[in-house]
Design an enzyme around this catalytic site. Structure first.
Site, PDB file in Angstrom:
ATOM      1  N   ASP A  93     -26.480   6.788 -22.227  1.00  0.00           N
ATOM      2  CA  ASP A  93     -27.000   7.102 -20.905  1.00  0.00           C
ATOM      3  C   ASP A  93     -27.361   5.757 -20.257  1.00  0.00           C
ATOM      4  O   ASP A  93     -28.238   5.042 -20.749  1.00  0.00           O
ATOM      5  CB  ASP A  93     -28.238   7.991 -21.091  1.00  0.00           C
ATOM      6  CG  ASP A  93     -28.845   8.364 -19.747  1.00  0.00           C
ATOM      7  OD1 ASP A  93     -28.505   7.711 -18.739  1.00  0.00           O
ATOM      8  OD2 ASP A  93     -29.659   9.297 -19.725  1.00  0.00           O
ATOM      9  N   LYS A 182      -5.257 -11.598  -5.074  1.00  0.00           N
ATOM     10  CA  LYS A 182      -3.839 -11.428  -4.736  1.00  0.00           C
ATOM     11  C   LYS A 182      -3.173 -12.798  -4.683  1.00  0.00           C
ATOM     12  O   LYS A 182      -3.684 -13.716  -4.049  1.00  0.00           O
ATOM     13  CB  LYS A 182      -3.684 -10.701  -3.395  1.00  0.00           C
ATOM     14  CG  LYS A 182      -4.116  -9.236  -3.470  1.00  0.00           C
ATOM     15  CD  LYS A 182      -3.811  -8.494  -2.201  1.00  0.00           C
ATOM     16  CE  LYS A 182      -4.470  -7.137  -2.198  1.00  0.00           C
ATOM     17  NZ  LYS A 182      -3.646  -6.038  -2.672  1.00  0.00           N
ATOM     18  N   GLU A 216      -2.916   0.729   5.866  1.00  0.00           N
ATOM     19  CA  GLU A 216      -2.590   1.578   4.717  1.00  0.00           C
ATOM     20  C   GLU A 216      -1.945   2.865   5.198  1.00  0.00           C
ATOM     21  O   GLU A 216      -2.297   3.378   6.257  1.00  0.00           O
ATOM     22  CB  GLU A 216      -3.871   1.949   3.964  1.00  0.00           C
ATOM     23  CG  GLU A 216      -4.573   0.778   3.349  1.00  0.00           C
ATOM     24  CD  GLU A 216      -5.762   1.246   2.528  1.00  0.00           C
ATOM     25  OE1 GLU A 216      -5.570   1.581   1.364  1.00  0.00           O
ATOM     26  OE2 GLU A 216      -6.877   1.307   3.074  1.00  0.00           O
ATOM     27  N   HIS A 240     -12.844  -7.506   2.519  1.00  0.00           N
ATOM     28  CA  HIS A 240     -11.462  -8.016   2.424  1.00  0.00           C
ATOM     29  C   HIS A 240     -11.035  -8.774   3.687  1.00  0.00           C
ATOM     30  O   HIS A 240     -10.514  -9.887   3.605  1.00  0.00           O
ATOM     31  CB  HIS A 240     -10.473  -6.877   2.178  1.00  0.00           C
ATOM     32  CG  HIS A 240     -10.794  -6.019   0.997  1.00  0.00           C
ATOM     33  ND1 HIS A 240     -11.330  -6.526  -0.160  1.00  0.00           N
ATOM     34  CD2 HIS A 240     -10.661  -4.683   0.780  1.00  0.00           C
ATOM     35  CE1 HIS A 240     -11.494  -5.539  -1.037  1.00  0.00           C
ATOM     36  NE2 HIS A 240     -11.103  -4.414  -0.478  1.00  0.00           N
TER      37      HIS A 240
HETATM   38  C1  BG6 Z   1     -10.366  -1.007  -1.633  1.00  0.00           C
HETATM   39  C2  BG6 Z   1     -10.844   0.060  -0.697  1.00  0.00           C
HETATM   40  O1  BG6 Z   1     -11.315  -2.028  -1.729  1.00  0.00           O
HETATM   41  O2  BG6 Z   1      -9.140  -1.553  -1.146  1.00  0.00           O
HETATM   42  C3  BG6 Z   1      -9.796   1.146  -0.547  1.00  0.00           C
HETATM   43  O3  BG6 Z   1     -12.045   0.630  -1.201  1.00  0.00           O
HETATM   44  C4  BG6 Z   1      -8.456   0.552  -0.145  1.00  0.00           C
HETATM   45  O4  BG6 Z   1     -10.204   2.123   0.404  1.00  0.00           O
HETATM   46  C5  BG6 Z   1      -8.084  -0.608  -1.070  1.00  0.00           C
HETATM   47  O5  BG6 Z   1      -7.487   1.578  -0.220  1.00  0.00           O
HETATM   48  C6  BG6 Z   1      -6.864  -1.328  -0.542  1.00  0.00           C
HETATM   49  O6  BG6 Z   1      -6.437  -2.266  -1.493  1.00  0.00           O
HETATM   50  P1  BG6 Z   1      -4.909  -2.696  -1.597  1.00  0.00           P
HETATM   51  O7  BG6 Z   1      -4.924  -3.761  -2.632  1.00  0.00           O
HETATM   52  O8  BG6 Z   1      -4.151  -1.463  -2.012  1.00  0.00           O
HETATM   53  O9  BG6 Z   1      -4.495  -3.154  -0.246  1.00  0.00           O
END
Ligand code: BG6
Length: 491
Positions: A93, A182, A216, A240
């Site tokens: 836990d 990346k 996305e 990001h």
């Molecule tokens: C994550 C987010 O940090 O990054 C997600 O929480 C998003 O919502 C993802 O889909 C996107 O990452 P990538 O590497 O697929 O562009």
């Protein structure tokens, strides 16, 4: 080839989605590629009452499918079974200090590097760290890896950072932003700092504007409840997109040392021009997708996704017009954009240079911004760098046409490209902080987005709808037009 230190990697939240989709597959690939020390061990911790064998079966059923490759991993493959042999399972836990004594028995005599990876809700970070301290396993050679979101605003991120700082020093804290792992993002640093070509042009005198897009096609993918309390600004922009912006805008660091790089990034974040009341209206757009079609498949709207409040105003799209108040960048628009259920999956940075001052040749599209040279750095789905310029069309006359000098990385290099998590986990194991976010960076990013968060929470004007499969609300195109620019799809 770097040397691989021995390690014990303790994974909290070991039955969760992130562990199955990202962390264990990344560790497996590192194992398969012989990047893990042969004695490295993985202790998986979760509250589920599994035996070790049950857990390993669970991992084979749930994590193996997420290993990227041309053929799926076969759970009977000896490489997979040799990976599983590194794993122990500990049911405890996470809130209760007593269970940690069992973890301490496994770790206290270890002389090797210890990595504690918290793949849990951030609400548990404080408790887990306090419990590690009370069982005295916050040893000097320990590192703690924290997954985002680190808080939901500046105040809550302070609270988490303070709690973790009571147990670990800043150089033991690895805040992950997987975009920094990346390959293409690191390539951006190489492009800027290993070539002399770009530096003289990399400034307000030559650059008209910069666009950063992370688009996305996916929706909220079973994370509705989490996402509805988060939204795109916290999920993608605060971390990001702002990290990408830092990579484009930072001054050359004095070295590649972690703190030298992070010092420059934090300067950029602190130089971001704060939003004025007018900017909040005119330089920021939030949208939410309604039903539509992505890749020819109909998809439901955000409000119809499981776990989403019936009247939710959570944004699934954000477009911003930012500026950086320093000598290099003053007055240059940085357009940031991200969204779910958009027309394509793409992440790219477009640097648009200023147009020529006077045309002596007939220009193909007239003297507009569309004629300017552009450097397009594509991060995903494929990695490439293109320099768009004009060249003479063969034949009679002097007709110029756009052409692109094209560098596709998958053709230029034949080495395997490591996935972001694999790279970052190996860095955490080796103790390399360069690609992790420092506390002051993270807090400067929160500070900049906070007025916007607050404005959207308190402002009555609703999120702008956009059709799934489009490029977001028309307000995003209007925001660009006001600044005399265009998104690439509008060109
Ligand atoms: C994550 C987010 O940090 O990054 C997600 O929480 C998003 O919502 C993802 O889909 C996107 O990452 P990538 O590497 O697929 O562009």
């Amino acid at each position: 080839m770097q040397t691989q230190p021995p390690f014990v990697f303790t994974l909290f939240g070991a039955t969760g989605d992130l562990s199955m989709r990202k962390i264990l597959p990344a560790l497996f690939v590192a194992h398969r590629e012989a990047k893990l020390h042969p004695d490295g061990r993985i202790i998986c911790v979760s509250k589920q009452a599994f035996t070790r064998d049950d857990y390993l079966d669970w991992v084979s059923q749930n994590a193996a499918q997420f290993v990227k490759g041309t053929t799926p991993v076969d759970p009977d493959d000896p490489v997979w079974t040799s990976f599983l042999a590194r794993i122990d399972y500990l049911a405890l836990d996470l809130i209760e200090p007593t269970g940690y004594l069992r973890l301490a028995e496994m770790l206290l005599d270890c002389k090797v590097g210890l990595v504690f990876y918290l793949a849990t809700s951030p609400l548990l970070f404080e408790r887990i760290c306090a419990n590690l301290a009370s069982s005295t396993i916050n040893l000097a050679q320990a590192r703690v890896v924290l997954e985002k979101p680190l808080g939901h605003d500046l105040l809550s991120s302070h609270a988490i950072n303070d709690a973790v700082a009571r147990v670990f020093s800043e150089d033991q804290i690895y805040r992950i932003d997987h975009y920094l792992g990346k390959e293409s993002v690191q390539n951006l640093m190489a492009l800027r700092f290993a070539n002399s070509l770009f530096e003289p042009l990399w400034r307000r005198e030559s650059i008209a504007h910069v666009q950063l897009t992370i688009a996305e096609q996916l929706g909220v993918e079973g994370r509705g409840e989490f996402y509805d309390g988060t939204g795109a600004l916290r999920d993608m922009v605060q971390n990001h997109l702002l990290q990408l912006l830092c990579m484009v805008a930072m001054e050359p660091p004095i070295s590649f040392d972690a703190n030298a790089v992070r010092d420059e990034k934090v300067r950029v974040l602190r130089s971001l021009k704060p939003f004025t009341a007018e900017d909040l209206e005119l330089r920021a757009v939030r949208g939410q997708y309604v039903s539509g079609a992505v890749n020819g498949q109909s998809v439901p709207g955000y409000l119809q996704e499981p776990g989403i409040g019936a009247k939710s105003q959570t944004e699934t799209f954000v477009a911003l017009h930012a500026e950086i108040n320093n000598w290099r960048w003053a007055g240059v628009p940085f357009f940031l954009r991200t969204g779910k259920r958009l027309a394509q999956r793409t992440a790219e940075i477009i640097i648009t240079f200023k147009p020529i001052p006077h045309a002596i040749l007939p220009m193909p599209f007239g003297p507009s911004g569309a004629m300017s040279n552009r450097l397009v750095i594509r991060l995903q789905p494929d990695e490439s760098i293109q320099l768009h310029c004009l060249a003479k069309q063969p034949g009679d006359g002097m007709i110029v046409q756009p052409v692109a000098l094209d560098l596709a990385f998958d053709q230029a290099f034949d080495q395997r490209r490591a996935e972001a998590y694999e790279r970052l986990l190996l860095d955490a194991i080796r103790g390399n902080l360069s690609l992790f976010v420092r506390r002051d960076e993270q807090e400067a990013a929160w500070k900049w987005v906070e007025p916007l968060l607050h404005h959207w929470q308190t402002n009555a004007s609703p999120v702008k709808p956009y059709m799934a499969g489009s490029w977001g609300p028309t307000a995003s195109f209007a925001m660009m037009a006001r600044a005399g620019a265009q998104w690439p799809e509008d060109r």
